[in-house]
Each structure stands twice: as structure tokens, then as C-alpha cells.
Design a protein around this motif. Structure first.
Motif, PDB file in Angstrom:
ATOM      1  N   SER A  24       0.821  -1.215   0.000  1.00 13.82           N
ATOM      2  CA  SER A  24       0.000   0.000   0.000  1.00 13.82           C
ATOM      3  C   SER A  24       0.849   1.256   0.000  1.00 13.82           C
ATOM      4  N   ARG A  25       2.150   1.107   0.260  1.00 14.70           N
ATOM      5  CA  ARG A  25       3.065   2.251   0.302  1.00 14.70           C
ATOM      6  C   ARG A  25       3.916   2.343  -0.959  1.00 14.70           C
ATOM      7  N   VAL A  26       3.629   1.510  -1.944  1.00 16.46           N
ATOM      8  CA  VAL A  26       4.433   1.446  -3.168  1.00 16.46           C
ATOM      9  C   VAL A  26       3.528   1.620  -4.386  1.00 16.46           C
ATOM     10  N   VAL A  27       3.910   2.525  -5.268  1.00 16.30           N
ATOM     11  CA  VAL A  27       3.211   2.718  -6.541  1.00 16.30           C
ATOM     12  C   VAL A  27       4.136   2.225  -7.644  1.00 16.30           C
ATOM     13  N   ILE A  28       3.690   1.219  -8.403  1.00 19.62           N
ATOM     14  CA  ILE A  28       4.577   0.615  -9.397  1.00 19.62           C
ATOM     15  C   ILE A  28       4.150   0.988 -10.820  1.00 19.62           C
TER      16      ILE A  28
END
Length: 402
Positions: free
Chosen positions: A175-179
Motif C-alpha cells: 500500500s506504500r508502493v506505486v509501481i
């Protein structure tokens, strides 16, 4: 990645062997060989067409940025937060990494939260988004993919792992990573890791062929004009010993020096001289076709990719650019907006201290109208309003608000 020259269908001919085992083309198959990090980086840094294929769509996606729809003071705070985090530049970098390596990411640092726990949006205070870092798929390693369809995070890794230079290991909740994944993969490969493929893997053959064509033509330039001198008894006399070869070499070096200064070549009465020239008649068109193949493979019009003037009668290239910008706009809506929603929910709360549901944004248009088009639009608008006013069907008070 193999190059296949034939795709079979149901057509067969027993007499000629078409479609049967004797048909050589029927044995062709597609093969895919993944490129490693070093190969991808060398291709990106060493070939300008590969670099532009990676950079241009990413740059065009963010160059006009987005327009927030909210109250003026809210917009100012959100834009100030974006500027503080340098979000626009970092998004561009992450997209470039995604297109180059098949995986780029924006990693959020939120308050003093445990990075292994899901983001608690309700607990985010003003200024709670401490940083947004850019990483590639080689900087963070994804854990096992969740395949339970009842899981809220189905299709996401259990965690992302970050190894620091000091040997520390951090686990980060998805939820803390945008890929950003570059070229999309089929679903079966995404069951192993969340990344995609590099876009360079699809255009590798087109880029390599264009590079070879360019290099071959450049080599021909070295032999565009070749001097040919015929010498009697060359092999038996002048090349019979090292001493004789040295004298011959020195002799023609001197002869060419005289030719350069006097524009006259001095030869023995039994020797002959001629020049051979390479024809470059169709070579520009050949090279252009190779470059157009790269442009098509990268899905970028030649007017944008090569800076090339449009071809054909009355061609302006405007329709090509509009179609391309329409595709980029679709990618913004279908890919960027969903990916950034995770970050934007945190960004808005970090800027406002709370979430106003009315706050949203629209992507700024990529294709800008010129002054002539704008004046024609305004002229048509004025004429329409005059007709409405003269007809008496619409009051001047209503028209004044339009």
C-alpha cells in the motif's frame, strides 16, 4: 526474441508442400529471450532511438501535468505539497525506469508508521507524507504474490524488500508502493512477480536493424570514392619482398601527396589510374524505412519521434500527433490515474490534514490549439450568441453567464 517471417493459416497445398512438413516457413516459431539489466541499460544509453522510445511517452505523459479541481486555497496547498516532494520529476523518473527495466516504483514514507503495515489514511496529518523515493525493480525485491481471491491485496506481493548499503533489510507493505510496469505481461507471469517487461524487448530487432543500416551506410562513406591504380608485374616484382613493398608504398604515398598539391597524378607509362564511386541513390530511403519501422514499433509518430516533416500532399502531421496524444491521454486515464490514486489519497491528506471528497483533478490537454484555431472558435461562439440574442429565445442575462 526470434524473428519469424511466416504465420501459418489453414491454407495447404499437397503438391507444393505449403502448410506441410516440407514447407520451410511452417517450422518457424516465436521465441522470447529476456534482456538483463546490463543489456537494457547499454541499449538505452548507447542507441538514441532506444533512448527516445523509452523517454518520449513518459515525458509526454507528465509534461503538461494535471489541473486540480478544488477551492483556490486547497489547490495552492496541494500544488505546494507536490512541489515540496518534487513529485512531477519523480513520477517521470519512475515511469522511465518502468519502461526501461519493466519495473519502476514510487515508495512513500508516511509519518512514523510501521512500513510493514497497510497505510492508515485516517491517521495521516498535515505534512504526514515525509518523502517519495524513486526506485527500480532492481532496487526493491517483491515478495510472494498473494493469489487468494478473497484477499484485499490479491495480485499484490506480500511485501517489497529493500536492502540498504549498510546491510539492513526493510520490508514495505504494497500500500506504500506505486509501481509502473512498462510493457504489460500476461497474467500467468504476473503470478510470479508484479513487474512487466521492458518496452525495449519488443522493439529490439527494429532498433538493431536500424542501427546496422545506419552503420553500413556510414562505412560506405569511407569508400564513396576509391582510387584504383593498375601496376604491371605487381605481385612478381613490387610485392616480392618487404623492401620492394616498402618502396612501392612510399612511391604511391609521394604520388598522392603530389596529386593533393598539384591536382595531378604522376604515373609510369605502363600504369593506369581510375576512380570508382559508390552510388547512394536509394540509401536515404532505405535508412528512412528502417527508422519508420522503429517509430512504428515504439508507437510514436515519426513527426514526434524523428522530428521529420510529414510526407504527402497537404500533409501537416497534425492527425498523427492527435492520434498519438489521444493514446497518451488514454494511458493517463487507464494506467496513471489508478496507479497514482494510492499516492494521491495520501498527498491530499498531507496537504489538507483531511480528505475533502470534492477534490479531484483532470489531466491537462496535450494537444494545444494555435492562435488561429482559438480565434475561429471565439468567432463562431460570438456569432452563435448573436443569433440566440436576436431570436429572443434566450435572454441576455442567461447569455451573460454562459
Amino acid at each position: 526474441m526470434g524473428l519469424v517471417t511466416f504465420v501459418s493459416d489453414s491454407l495447404r497445398n499437397l503438391a507444393s508442400g505449403l502448410g506441410y512438413e516440407r514447407d520451410k516457413a511452417a517450422q518457424a516459431e516465436f521465441h522470447f529471450t529476456a534482456m538483463g539489466e546490463a543489456q537494457l541499460e547499454a541499449m538505452y544509453r548507447g542507441d538514441w532511438t532506444a533512448g527516445k522510445a523509452v523517454d518520449i511517452p513518459a515525458f509526454d505523459s507528465v509534461r503538461n501535468w494535471r489541473n486540480w479541481q478544488a477551492k483556490n486555497d486547497q489547490i495552492e496547498r496541494i500544488e505546494a505539497e507536490e512541489k515540496r516532494l518534487n513529485l512531477r520529476s519523480k513520477l517521470l523518473e519512475a515511469m522511465v525506469l518502468g519502461r526501461l527495466y519493466g519495473g519502476g516504483a514510487l515508495v512513500m514514507g508516511i509519518g512514523t508508521d510501521d512500513p510493514m503495515k497497510p497505510v492508515n489514511l485516517d491517521a495521516i496529518k498535515q505534512g504526514g507524507l515525509r518523502y517519495v523515493h524513486v526506485m527500480s525493480r532492481y532496487d526493491i525485491v517483491s515478495g510472494e504474490i498473494r493469489l487468494d481471491p478473497e484477499d484485499e491485496w490479491f495480485g499484490e506481493p506480500e511485501y517489497y524488500q529493500l536492502n540498504t548499503e549498510k546491510g539492513a533489510i526493510y520490508h514495505i507493505h504494497p500500500s506504500r508502493v506505486v509501481i509502473f510496469t512498462g510493457s504489460r505481461r500476461v497474467s500467468r507471469t504476473r503470478e510470479v512477480e508484479p513487474w512487466g517487461d521492458s518496452i525495449l524487448e519488443k522493439i529490439r530487432d527494429a532498433v538493431a536493424n536500424a542501427a546496422r543500416a545506419n552503420h553500413a551506410i556510414a562505412q560506405l562513406l569511407e569508400e564513396a570514392k576509391l582510387d584504383v591504380i593498375k601496376v604491371p608485374n605487381l605481385m612478381s616484382t613490387h610485392l616480392a619482398s618487404n623492401e620492394a613493398t616498402a618502396r612501392l608504398t612510399e612511391r604511391f604515398r609521394t604520388a598522392m601527396s603530389i596529386k593533393s598539391s598539384t591536382n595531378a597524378l604522376v604515373l609510369d607509362d605502363e600504369e593506369s589510374y581510375e576512380q570508382k564511386q559508390v552510388s547512394f541513390t536509394n540509401m536515404p530511403e532505405v535508412l528512412q524505412q528502417y527508422m519508420l519501422v522503429v517509430s512504428g514499433a515504439a508507437d510514436i509518430p515519426a513527426t514526434r519521434f524523428l522530428g521529420q516533416s510529414p510526407a504527402g500532399m497537404n500533409a501537416t502531421g497534425e492527425s498523427d500527433l492527435k492520434n498519438y496524444y489521444d493514446r497518451v491521454s488514454s494511458e493517463q486515464e487507464l494506467t496513471l490515474t489508478p496507479a497514482l490514486s494510492r499516492l494521491d489519497e495520501v498527498l491530499i491528506r498531507s496537504a489538507e490534514g483531511a480528505r475533502d471528497k470534492a477534490i479531484h483533478y483532470v489531466w491537462a490537454p496535450l494537444f494545444q490549439k494555435d492562435g488561429k484555431e482559438l480565434s475561429e472558435i471565439e468567432k463562431n461562439r460570438s456569432e452563435t450568441f448573436n443569433k440566440w440574442s436576436a431570436s429572443g429565445l434566450v435572454s441576455d442575462q442567461v447569455l451573460g453567464k454562459v
